[in-house]
Design a protein around this motif. Structure first.
Motif, PDB file in Angstrom:
ATOM      1  N   SER A 110     -56.355  -3.884 -44.662  1.00 60.87           N
ATOM      2  CA  SER A 110     -56.474  -4.577 -45.954  1.00 60.87           C
ATOM      3  C   SER A 110     -55.320  -5.543 -46.197  1.00 60.87           C
ATOM      4  CB  SER A 110     -56.511  -3.557 -47.101  1.00 60.87           C
ATOM      5  OG  SER A 110     -57.579  -2.671 -46.941  1.00 60.87           O
ATOM      6  N   HIS A 111     -54.502  -5.795 -45.193  1.00 55.68           N
ATOM      7  CA  HIS A 111     -53.340  -6.698 -45.339  1.00 55.68           C
ATOM      8  C   HIS A 111     -52.487  -6.260 -46.527  1.00 55.68           C
ATOM      9  CE1 HIS A 111     -55.447  -9.113 -42.431  1.00 55.68           C
ATOM     10  NE2 HIS A 111     -56.503  -9.100 -43.220  1.00 55.68           N
ATOM     11  N   ALA A 112     -52.220  -4.953 -46.595  1.00 55.41           N
ATOM     12  CA  ALA A 112     -51.512  -4.409 -47.754  1.00 55.41           C
ATOM     13  C   ALA A 112     -50.015  -4.269 -47.496  1.00 55.41           C
ATOM     14  CB  ALA A 112     -52.115  -3.064 -48.126  1.00 55.41           C
ATOM     15  N   GLN A 114     -46.360  -6.557 -46.082  1.00 56.33           N
ATOM     16  CA  GLN A 114     -45.744  -7.755 -45.503  1.00 56.33           C
ATOM     17  C   GLN A 114     -44.405  -7.376 -44.875  1.00 56.33           C
ATOM     18  OE1 GLN A 114     -45.968 -11.651 -47.305  1.00 56.33           O
ATOM     19  NE2 GLN A 114     -47.346 -10.828 -48.880  1.00 56.33           N
ATOM     20  N   THR A 153     -46.013  -7.997 -51.349  1.00 58.52           N
ATOM     21  CA  THR A 153     -47.412  -8.050 -50.926  1.00 58.52           C
ATOM     22  C   THR A 153     -48.363  -8.391 -52.071  1.00 58.52           C
ATOM     23  OG1 THR A 153     -47.075  -6.528 -49.123  1.00 58.52           O
ATOM     24  CG2 THR A 153     -49.298  -6.682 -49.947  1.00 58.52           C
ATOM     25  N   GLU A 156     -52.898  -5.980 -55.492  1.00 62.36           N
ATOM     26  CA  GLU A 156     -54.363  -5.905 -55.358  1.00 62.36           C
ATOM     27  C   GLU A 156     -54.774  -5.452 -53.955  1.00 62.36           C
ATOM     28  OE1 GLU A 156     -57.644  -5.248 -56.849  1.00 62.36           O
ATOM     29  OE2 GLU A 156     -56.004  -5.773 -58.174  1.00 62.36           O
ATOM     30  N   SER A 157     -54.098  -5.992 -52.933  1.00 59.15           N
ATOM     31  CA  SER A 157     -54.488  -5.572 -51.573  1.00 59.15           C
ATOM     32  C   SER A 157     -54.077  -4.106 -51.322  1.00 59.15           C
ATOM     33  CB  SER A 157     -53.882  -6.491 -50.510  1.00 59.15           C
ATOM     34  OG  SER A 157     -52.503  -6.605 -50.714  1.00 59.15           O
ATOM     35  N   ARG A 160     -56.836  -2.199 -52.789  1.00 59.80           N
ATOM     36  CA  ARG A 160     -58.002  -2.286 -51.893  1.00 59.80           C
ATOM     37  C   ARG A 160     -57.854  -1.298 -50.741  1.00 59.80           C
ATOM     38  NH1 ARG A 160     -58.169  -7.694 -52.272  1.00 59.80           N
ATOM     39  NH2 ARG A 160     -56.994  -7.980 -50.346  1.00 59.80           N
ATOM     40  N   ALA A 161     -56.664  -1.265 -50.174  1.00 60.30           N
ATOM     41  CA  ALA A 161     -56.414  -0.312 -49.067  1.00 60.30           C
ATOM     42  C   ALA A 161     -56.613   1.112 -49.572  1.00 60.30           C
ATOM     43  CB  ALA A 161     -54.996  -0.494 -48.539  1.00 60.30           C
TER      44      ALA A 161
END
Ligand SMILES: Cc1cc2nc3c(=O)[nH]c(=O)nc-3n(C[C@H](O)[C@H](O)[C@H](O)COP(=O)(O)OP(=O)(O)OC[C@H]3O[C@@H](n4cnc5c(N)ncnc54)[C@H](O)[C@@H]3O)c2cc1C
Ligand code: FES
Ligand code: FES
Length: 483
Positions: A110-112, A114, A153, A156-157, A160-161
């Motif tokens: 989920s690109h959660a 960075q 990050t 929201e992501s 989502r994760a």
């Protein structure tokens, strides 16, 4: 031995294996995990419970041994000695790059993440949530993550994760969970003590963990001078004082081993909350939900889940912080504190407990053993104004309980924190409406009386004028609920 310091021998399960360590009384779990065990996935950020980067899961048998439960804790606030007889899971114990745990996989997909500094803490908080609740709501995910900050990050992501984990909830507990839980069922809780050379410049500190109230009181009398020891319950204030203010005490007296003090039970008049009941115990207990909805509402807004998992209601009252939220609830609910010494017990109403700035009615060597609340039987309201919705102490918090006789106010208590040297009851505001029909004019009179009877200070959480305006507006909102 001259120039010696005490060490405490502990044994616990760390991820999948049993480990032993000699820790010093002032050492935190974070220092132990990163230093001695090299588990640097657990990050050190603020060192005062605010950021959640150091979150680990600590598992122990709960509810009188009925359930093995993992709870998220900020390891920077947990004394290392407290790990004895527990199961600690760190990020390294969940998965490795070649074999990621489902929560780690979800963060990646989920690109959660960075920079990744906050990520282990988020994952450990979610681990504790999903270990118990395979299908949490968004609000429950939000509560689990309220003590974890991410600077880069975007939340929201991360949400989502978190939400995507529901599909794999059956794979959350690691394979070593079951054997470790069984091994801890019959674990020897006794600590062993030894001595080691005192490092240059260090001050010696002794750790004590009495197993009965009698032994505690004997110990405190033996130590004598109150300035020489500090009682530690949840440690969320004491360890911050040690980490940030560098306060040191000759003796750290841990009361967590005294049985019976964690109990929350029904009484003839309402509910009694034991001194070691954590803030989480309070929010989760069915008697509190049923009989003390105001207390539940106040405690749910305190700190973060990680801090509530350690901190106690009694500890919050004992600090007598002018912005202590629990004090506001105790005053509005007309609670009574049960105080004990070697000589016996006495009961003090919350209204007489706070004596001045961080001063209380507690005498030398006296302990709060319980807080007794009468059952609520009328309308109530609670307002907390703070800069953030969670993990923020109040600029002003107020709480009201009332009883109506038709449209007249038959009884009312309005308590306020953050606007005087101690949490206070707003007697003038209450007097302005007591026995009267509530109408806008009476509410306005009460609001003006409230603003006149507080003496707020200027600080980073608000100017004197801003705080007075908050008190006034809170009172208007409380009383408007009674119309
Ligand atoms: C990040 C963070 C956020 C926070 N947010 C809030 C917030 O929103 N609202 C709020 O009100 N507080 C907040 N706090 C403060 C804190 O969590 C509470 O004050 C906590 O309830 C203290 O309980 P404890 O068991 O951890 O106390 P400890 O740290 O163990 O002890 C605190 C003091 O009380 C004494 N003490 C403890 N138990 C007893 C007892 N039974 N009898 C006599 N003396 C005792 C100790 O000697 C010590 O002086 C926050 C703290 C942190 C770290
Ligand atoms: S390091 Fe920030 S909460 Fe522990
Ligand atoms: S990913 Fe950088 S702080 Fe959260």
């Amino acid at each position: 031995m001259a120039n010696a310091m005490q060490t405490v021998g502990i044994a616990f399960f760390l991820n999948g294996r049993e480990v032993a360590a000699n820790v010093t009384p002032g050492q935190t779990a974070l220092q132990l995990l990163r230093g001695q065990f090299g588990l640097t996935g657990t990050k050190e950020g603020c060192n005062e419970g605010d950021c959640g980067a150091c979150t680990v899961a600590i598992g122990r048998w709960d509810g009188g041994g009925r359930e093995f439960r993992y709870r998220a804790h900020t390891s920077c606030l947990v004394p290392a000695a407290r790990l004895h007889g527990t199961h600690v899971i760190t990020i390294e114990g969940l998965g490795i790059p070649e074999n990621l745990h489902p929560i780690q996989r979800a963060f990646l997909d989920s690109h959660a993440t960075q920079c990744g500094f906050c990520t282990p803490g988020f994952i450990m908080s979610l681990f504790c949530l999903y270990a118990r609740n395979p299908d949490p709501s968004r609000a429950q995910i939000g509560e689990a993550l309220e003590g974890n900050l991410c600077r880069c990050t975007g939340y929201e992501s991360i949400f989502r994760a978190a939400a995507s984990i529901a599909g794999v909830a059956g794979q959350i507990l690691p394979p070593y969970h079951e054997p470790v839980a069984q091994a801890l069922a019959g674990f020897d809780r006794r600590l062993s003590f030894a001595e080691a050379p005192l490092p240059q410049g260090a001050e010696p500190m002794d750790y004590h963990r009495p197993e009965t109230l009698e032994r505690l009181f004997d110990l405190l009398w033996r130590i004598g001078d109150c300035e020489r020891y500090r009682i530690i319950a949840g440690g969320t204030d004491v360890v911050v004082d040690a980490n940030v203010k560098r306060l040191r005490f000759r003796h750290l007296v841990d009361i967590a081993g005294i049985p019976g003090l964690s109990e929350i039970r029904g009484t003839d008049r309402g509910v009694s909350v034991g001194a070691l009941a954590t803030l989480t115990d309070v929010t989760e207990h069915r008697l509190v939900s049923a009989k003390l909805p105001l207390l539940r509402a106040v405690v749910s807004r305190m700190a973060s889940l990680q801090v509530r998992n350690s901190g106690t209601l009694a500890g919050n009252l004992a600090t007598a912080s002018p912005i202590g939220d629990a004090a506001t609830a105790a005053l509005a609910l007309d609670a009574t504190l049960v105080l004990a010494t070697k000589m016996g017990e006495r009961r003090v109403p919350a209204g007489s407990f706070f004596k001045g700035y961080r001063r209380t009615e507690l005498c030398a060597h006296e302990l709060i053993t319980a807080i007794e609340f009468p059952e609520q039987d009328g309308p109530w309201d609670f307002r907390k104004s703070a800069k953030r919705g969670a993990v923020d102490i109040s600029s002003v918090c107020t709480a009201m309980t009332a009883r109506l006789d038709g449209s007249k106010v038959a009884a009312i208590r309005i308590a306020c924190g953050g606007a005087a040297a101690t949490p206070v009851l707003l007697a003038g505001a209450a007097a302005a409406v007591l026995g009267r029909e509530l109408a806008p004019a009476a509410i306005e009179q009460a609001a003006q009386a409230a603003a006149a009877e507080v003496a707020p200070i200027d600080d980073v959480r608000g100017s004197r004028q801003f705080r007075s305006a908050l008190v006034r507006n809170h009172v208007v909102e409380h009383l408007s609920k009674l119309l």
